[in-house]
Design a protein around this motif. Structure first.
Motif, PDB file in Angstrom:
ATOM      1  N   GLY A   1      34.302  71.610  30.977  1.00 22.45           N
ATOM      2  CA  GLY A   1      35.222  72.736  30.819  1.00 22.45           C
ATOM      3  C   GLY A   1      35.677  72.910  29.387  1.00 22.45           C
ATOM      4  O   GLY A   1      35.775  74.034  28.885  1.00 22.45           O
ATOM      5  N   VAL A   2      35.951  71.805  28.683  1.00 22.74           N
ATOM      6  CA  VAL A   2      36.340  71.893  27.267  1.00 22.74           C
ATOM      7  C   VAL A   2      35.195  72.450  26.428  1.00 22.74           C
ATOM      8  O   VAL A   2      35.396  73.301  25.539  1.00 22.74           O
ATOM      9  N   LEU A   3      33.969  71.982  26.678  1.00 25.51           N
ATOM     10  CA  LEU A   3      32.819  72.500  25.935  1.00 25.51           C
ATOM     11  C   LEU A   3      32.632  73.995  26.169  1.00 25.51           C
ATOM     12  O   LEU A   3      32.334  74.757  25.231  1.00 25.51           O
ATOM     13  N   GLU A   4      32.783  74.427  27.414  1.00 21.50           N
ATOM     14  CA  GLU A   4      32.645  75.850  27.719  1.00 21.50           C
ATOM     15  C   GLU A   4      33.725  76.669  27.017  1.00 21.50           C
ATOM     16  O   GLU A   4      33.470  77.777  26.535  1.00 21.50           O
ATOM     17  N   LEU A   5      34.935  76.115  26.954  1.00 26.14           N
ATOM     18  CA  LEU A   5      36.019  76.830  26.279  1.00 26.14           C
ATOM     19  C   LEU A   5      35.732  76.968  24.791  1.00 26.14           C
ATOM     20  O   LEU A   5      35.968  78.021  24.193  1.00 26.14           O
ATOM     21  N   VAL A   6      35.206  75.903  24.161  1.00 28.64           N
ATOM     22  CA  VAL A   6      34.907  75.946  22.731  1.00 28.64           C
ATOM     23  C   VAL A   6      33.719  76.851  22.444  1.00 28.64           C
ATOM     24  O   VAL A   6      33.733  77.665  21.516  1.00 28.64           O
ATOM     25  N   ALA A   7      32.656  76.732  23.262  1.00 25.84           N
ATOM     26  CA  ALA A   7      31.440  77.505  23.009  1.00 25.84           C
ATOM     27  C   ALA A   7      31.518  78.930  23.517  1.00 25.84           C
ATOM     28  O   ALA A   7      30.782  79.804  23.051  1.00 25.84           O
ATOM     29  N   GLY A   8      32.387  79.189  24.488  1.00 28.32           N
ATOM     30  CA  GLY A   8      32.474  80.530  25.063  1.00 28.32           C
ATOM     31  C   GLY A   8      31.325  80.863  25.979  1.00 28.32           C
ATOM     32  O   GLY A   8      31.083  82.035  26.266  1.00 28.32           O
TER      33      GLY A   8
ATOM     34  N   GLY B   1      42.810  82.764  43.501  1.00 33.42           N
ATOM     35  CA  GLY B   1      43.121  83.020  42.099  1.00 33.42           C
ATOM     36  C   GLY B   1      43.443  81.738  41.361  1.00 33.42           C
ATOM     37  O   GLY B   1      44.007  80.790  41.915  1.00 33.42           O
ATOM     38  N   ALA B   2      43.101  81.695  40.070  1.00 31.68           N
ATOM     39  CA  ALA B   2      43.304  80.478  39.284  1.00 31.68           C
ATOM     40  C   ALA B   2      44.778  80.145  39.127  1.00 31.68           C
ATOM     41  O   ALA B   2      45.179  78.986  39.294  1.00 31.68           O
TER      42      ALA B   2
ATOM     43  N   LEU C   1      41.440  70.835  38.360  1.00 28.96           N
ATOM     44  CA  LEU C   1      40.517  70.968  37.236  1.00 28.96           C
ATOM     45  C   LEU C   1      39.759  72.290  37.303  1.00 28.96           C
ATOM     46  O   LEU C   1      39.564  72.960  36.283  1.00 28.96           O
ATOM     47  N   ALA C   2      39.327  72.655  38.504  1.00 26.77           N
ATOM     48  CA  ALA C   2      38.597  73.917  38.653  1.00 26.77           C
ATOM     49  C   ALA C   2      39.483  75.104  38.302  1.00 26.77           C
ATOM     50  O   ALA C   2      39.069  76.017  37.583  1.00 26.77           O
ATOM     51  N   CYS C   3      40.725  75.100  38.796  1.00 25.04           N
ATOM     52  CA  CYS C   3      41.636  76.210  38.495  1.00 25.04           C
ATOM     53  C   CYS C   3      41.948  76.278  37.006  1.00 25.04           C
ATOM     54  O   CYS C   3      41.998  77.364  36.418  1.00 25.04           O
ATOM     55  N   LEU C   4      42.163  75.111  36.385  1.00 24.28           N
ATOM     56  CA  LEU C   4      42.467  75.094  34.955  1.00 24.28           C
ATOM     57  C   LEU C   4      41.284  75.580  34.135  1.00 24.28           C
ATOM     58  O   LEU C   4      41.441  76.339  33.165  1.00 24.28           O
ATOM     59  N   ARG C   5      40.091  75.174  34.529  1.00 27.98           N
ATOM     60  CA  ARG C   5      38.893  75.633  33.808  1.00 27.98           C
ATOM     61  C   ARG C   5      38.697  77.134  33.952  1.00 27.98           C
ATOM     62  O   ARG C   5      38.389  77.829  32.977  1.00 27.98           O
ATOM     63  N   VAL C   6      38.900  77.683  35.154  1.00 25.08           N
ATOM     64  CA  VAL C   6      38.766  79.121  35.365  1.00 25.08           C
ATOM     65  C   VAL C   6      39.833  79.873  34.577  1.00 25.08           C
ATOM     66  O   VAL C   6      39.562  80.898  33.954  1.00 25.08           O
ATOM     67  N   PHE C   7      41.060  79.347  34.574  1.00 23.16           N
ATOM     68  CA  PHE C   7      42.140  79.996  33.832  1.00 23.16           C
ATOM     69  C   PHE C   7      41.861  80.019  32.337  1.00 23.16           C
ATOM     70  O   PHE C   7      42.148  81.003  31.655  1.00 23.16           O
ATOM     71  N   ALA C   8      41.280  78.922  31.796  1.00 21.57           N
ATOM     72  CA  ALA C   8      41.052  78.828  30.351  1.00 21.57           C
ATOM     73  C   ALA C   8      39.816  79.588  29.905  1.00 21.57           C
ATOM     74  O   ALA C   8      39.826  80.239  28.849  1.00 21.57           O
TER      75      ALA C   8
ATOM     76  N   VAL D   1      34.405  79.549  39.669  1.00 21.97           N
ATOM     77  CA  VAL D   1      33.875  78.328  40.264  1.00 21.97           C
ATOM     78  C   VAL D   1      33.525  78.629  41.717  1.00 21.97           C
ATOM     79  O   VAL D   1      34.347  79.194  42.448  1.00 21.97           O
ATOM     80  N   GLY D   2      32.317  78.267  42.146  1.00 20.63           N
ATOM     81  CA  GLY D   2      31.913  78.502  43.512  1.00 20.63           C
ATOM     82  C   GLY D   2      31.041  79.723  43.644  1.00 20.63           C
ATOM     83  O   GLY D   2      30.354  80.140  42.701  1.00 20.63           O
ATOM     84  N   LEU D   3      31.054  80.342  44.810  1.00 17.82           N
ATOM     85  CA  LEU D   3      30.237  81.506  45.113  1.00 17.82           C
ATOM     86  C   LEU D   3      31.082  82.760  45.090  1.00 17.82           C
ATOM     87  O   LEU D   3      32.309  82.717  44.966  1.00 17.82           O
ATOM     88  N   ASP D   4      30.424  83.907  45.229  1.00 19.57           N
ATOM     89  CA  ASP D   4      31.155  85.174  45.228  1.00 19.57           C
ATOM     90  C   ASP D   4      32.073  85.294  46.437  1.00 19.57           C
ATOM     91  O   ASP D   4      33.145  85.882  46.361  1.00 19.57           O
ATOM     92  N   GLN D   5      31.656  84.751  47.570  1.00 17.24           N
ATOM     93  CA  GLN D   5      32.431  84.886  48.803  1.00 17.24           C
ATOM     94  C   GLN D   5      33.532  83.828  48.914  1.00 17.24           C
ATOM     95  O   GLN D   5      34.539  84.047  49.571  1.00 17.24           O
ATOM     96  N   ALA D   6      33.313  82.673  48.302  1.00 17.15           N
ATOM     97  CA  ALA D   6      34.283  81.581  48.400  1.00 17.15           C
ATOM     98  C   ALA D   6      34.291  80.830  47.082  1.00 17.15           C
ATOM     99  O   ALA D   6      33.247  80.381  46.605  1.00 17.15           O
ATOM    100  N   GLY D   7      35.453  80.698  46.507  1.00 15.66           N
ATOM    101  CA  GLY D   7      35.556  79.995  45.237  1.00 15.66           C
ATOM    102  C   GLY D   7      36.871  80.300  44.558  1.00 15.66           C
ATOM    103  O   GLY D   7      37.849  80.704  45.191  1.00 15.66           O
ATOM    104  N   ILE D   8      36.902  80.080  43.248  1.00 15.81           N
ATOM    105  CA  ILE D   8      38.097  80.310  42.435  1.00 15.81           C
ATOM    106  C   ILE D   8      37.725  81.289  41.332  1.00 15.81           C
ATOM    107  O   ILE D   8      36.714  81.117  40.649  1.00 15.81           O
ATOM    108  N   VAL D   9      38.510  82.329  41.182  1.00 17.47           N
ATOM    109  CA  VAL D   9      38.247  83.359  40.189  1.00 17.47           C
ATOM    110  C   VAL D   9      39.475  83.525  39.313  1.00 17.47           C
ATOM    111  O   VAL D   9      40.588  83.132  39.673  1.00 17.47           O
ATOM    112  N   ALA D  10      39.270  84.115  38.130  1.00 14.48           N
ATOM    113  CA  ALA D  10      40.368  84.273  37.186  1.00 14.48           C
ATOM    114  C   ALA D  10      41.353  85.342  37.636  1.00 14.48           C
ATOM    115  O   ALA D  10      42.545  85.256  37.380  1.00 14.48           O
ATOM    116  N   SER D  11      40.876  86.364  38.273  1.00 13.91           N
ATOM    117  CA  SER D  11      41.758  87.452  38.690  1.00 13.91           C
ATOM    118  C   SER D  11      41.134  88.137  39.898  1.00 13.91           C
ATOM    119  O   SER D  11      40.047  87.785  40.336  1.00 13.91           O
TER     120      SER D  11
END
Length: 483
Positions: A131-138, A85-86, A195-202, A207-217
């Motif tokens: 990550g900032v661009l993705e946050l601005v552009a959605g 989790g992020a 950075l990955a956790c912060l980007r996922v949280f924002a 980040v990563g794959l379905d089986q292994a990675g970082i997810v928002a919830s």
């Protein structure tokens, strides 16, 4: 147990949290009883036992991920997923990053070493920019169907591992190192993880794959903490009341601490010993020993009519802030009095003004004492019920928590002060854990007794959380003073 009912955890998140706790323990505590004496040896044995248990638990959850078998005991289930989790990742990564900040900095003298360092930094900077661009552009930027941040950060980690694998074995001085030390590589990996956790949280993009990675919830499903109460006999929850308590305590601390520290500076550094200062001492000590119901009556009579004439979160914050103010003022004055006069004299000898001396010498040196007062005060106000019955008075079991962060309104007008900031959520009624606890256990309203005891446990956890945050802040200032 009602608090743990239907709790589901991801093995990946649990592994990261346990490994972080193990790393923090090994980094900050003595785990070798043979090199300790007296009571330190007892503490070393305890630390070694805790470290061994954490290591075994971490290996157990790694085994769960490797064998793809879930663990279920009573009402708790551990799912064999490797996603993290992020928010837990941010907490764990922040702890590890803080503990590794004192590692030796890599300053290579060769051109190839400087190129490697610049490449690592550039990759992390580009990942942050994406990550900032993705946050601005959605929108999520992807490369060949995989998120660009995932590709970039994954490449940083793989490159760091390859650099560590080809590290030369010959003896070199630190100034001649081309390959960075392992501690620096670890810091690179932790920075990428943060950075990955912060980007996922924002952004909410994984980040990563379905089986292994970082997810928002989805890695921690704790209905008692994350859900509102759904009625008698259905899944209970304390989320609205828990956030109500957190916002009330944060508001009280924000209101009381600057006022108390400012008053302590004036009384200690500027005011002479007079009838006025002695009267302030008597009044301060009297206010701290005043029963909380008196503060509640004061808030009902003087604060509530001036803020919408209705009970609200803001009124509760101000009342609890007035309760916190005397103790923080007392401890702040004592802490400032304990600052040696040699500090002030040395600063004055350098030609520094009195205010600059107070700001840069006296206040930083007294911050551990100030935070001690905040710790003691928060332990009292977080569990107060009587004032909340008068100045908060919301529903005992609300369907949603106060949306304080998302309710700020900023309006620019032609009339002074030209910028108008408001927050309607602060003017609404709400619930809090002590208020809900009173409704359940004392008044017997709307829920079973077990729900009340679970609420008490959550309240204790919230108070301990504030304690840990304050203790960490106090330790930070103490370490700065001894540098």
């Amino acid at each position: 147990m009602v608090v743990l009912e239907n709790l589901t955890l991801s093995a990946g998140t649990v592994t990261v949290l346990l490994a972080t706790a193990l790393f923090a323990l090994l980094r900050t505590a003595t785990v070798r009883p043979t090199v300790a004496n007296g009571t330190d040896r007892v503490a070393a044995f305890v630390n070694l036992t805790v470290a061994s248990l954490l290591a075994l638990a971490t290996l157990g959850f790694v085994l769960v991920i490797g064998t793809n078998l879930s663990i279920s005991a009573a009402s708790i289930t551990v799912e064999p997923t490797a996603v993290v989790g992020a928010v837990p990742g941010l907490i764990a990564g922040g702890v590890v990053f803080g503990l590794t900040r004192e590692s030796g900095e890599w300053r290579p003298e060769s051109g190839r070493g400087r190129s490697i360092r610049r490449a690592f930094r550039a990759a992390l900077l580009v990942a942050g920019g994406i990550g900032v661009l993705e946050l601005v552009a959605g929108l999520e930027l992807a490369v060949a169907g995989i998120g660009a941040v995932s590709v970039l950060l994954g490449g940083v980690v793989v490159a760091a591992l390859l650099v560590a694998a080809v590290r030369p074995t010959d003896e070199r001085t630190e100034s001649d190192q081309v390959i960075p030390p392992v501690s620096w590589l670890g810091r690179v990996a932790v920075t990428a993880f943060l950075l990955a956790c912060l980007r996922v949280f924002a952004t909410g993009f994984p980040v990563g794959l379905d089986q292994a990675g970082i997810v928002a919830s989805g890695t921690i499903d704790w209905p008692f903490i994350t859900n509102p109460s759904q009625g008698l006999g259905i899944q209970p929850g304390v989320m609205p009341a828990m956030f109500g308590t957190i916002w009330i305590v944060i508001g009280a601390v924000t209101f009381a601490v600057p006022l108390a520290v400012g008053s302590a500076v004036f009384l200690t550094e500027y005011a002479e010993d007079s009838i006025f200062t002695r009267a302030v001492d008597i009044a301060t000590n009297g206010l701290w020993s005043t029963p909380s119901i008196v503060f509640g009556l004061f808030g009902l009579a003087f604060i509530v009519p001036r803020f919408g004439n209705t009970p609200s979160i803001l009124a509760a914050q101000l009342v609890l802030g007035f309760m916190l103010l005397p103790l923080v003022l007392i401890t702040s004055r004592e802490a400032m009095k304990s600052v040696p006069d040699e500090y002030r004299d040395a600063s004055a000898a350098l030609g520094v003004s009195k205010w600059q001396t107070i700001r840069s010498v006296v206040v930083p040196a007294s911050m551990p004492g100030v935070i001690t007062g905040v710790i003691l005060g928060v332990g009292r106000i977080a569990g107060e019920t009587a004032p909340l019955l008068l100045v908060l008075n919301g529903p005992a079991f609300p369907n949603s928590g106060p949306k304080v962060l998302s309710s700020f309104l900023v309006r620019i007008g032609a009339d002074p002060p030209f910028i108008h900031v408001s927050n309607p959520a602060l003017m609404e009624r709400a619930s809090a854990l002590p208020y809900q606890l009173y409704a359940v256990i004392t008044a017997g309203v709307g829920a079973e007794q077990s729900f009340g005891w679970g609420t008490a446990l959550v309240l204790l956890g919230v108070v301990l959380g504030f304690f840990l945050l304050s203790i960490a802040t106090r330790r930070y200032f103490r370490r700065k003073l001894h540098q």
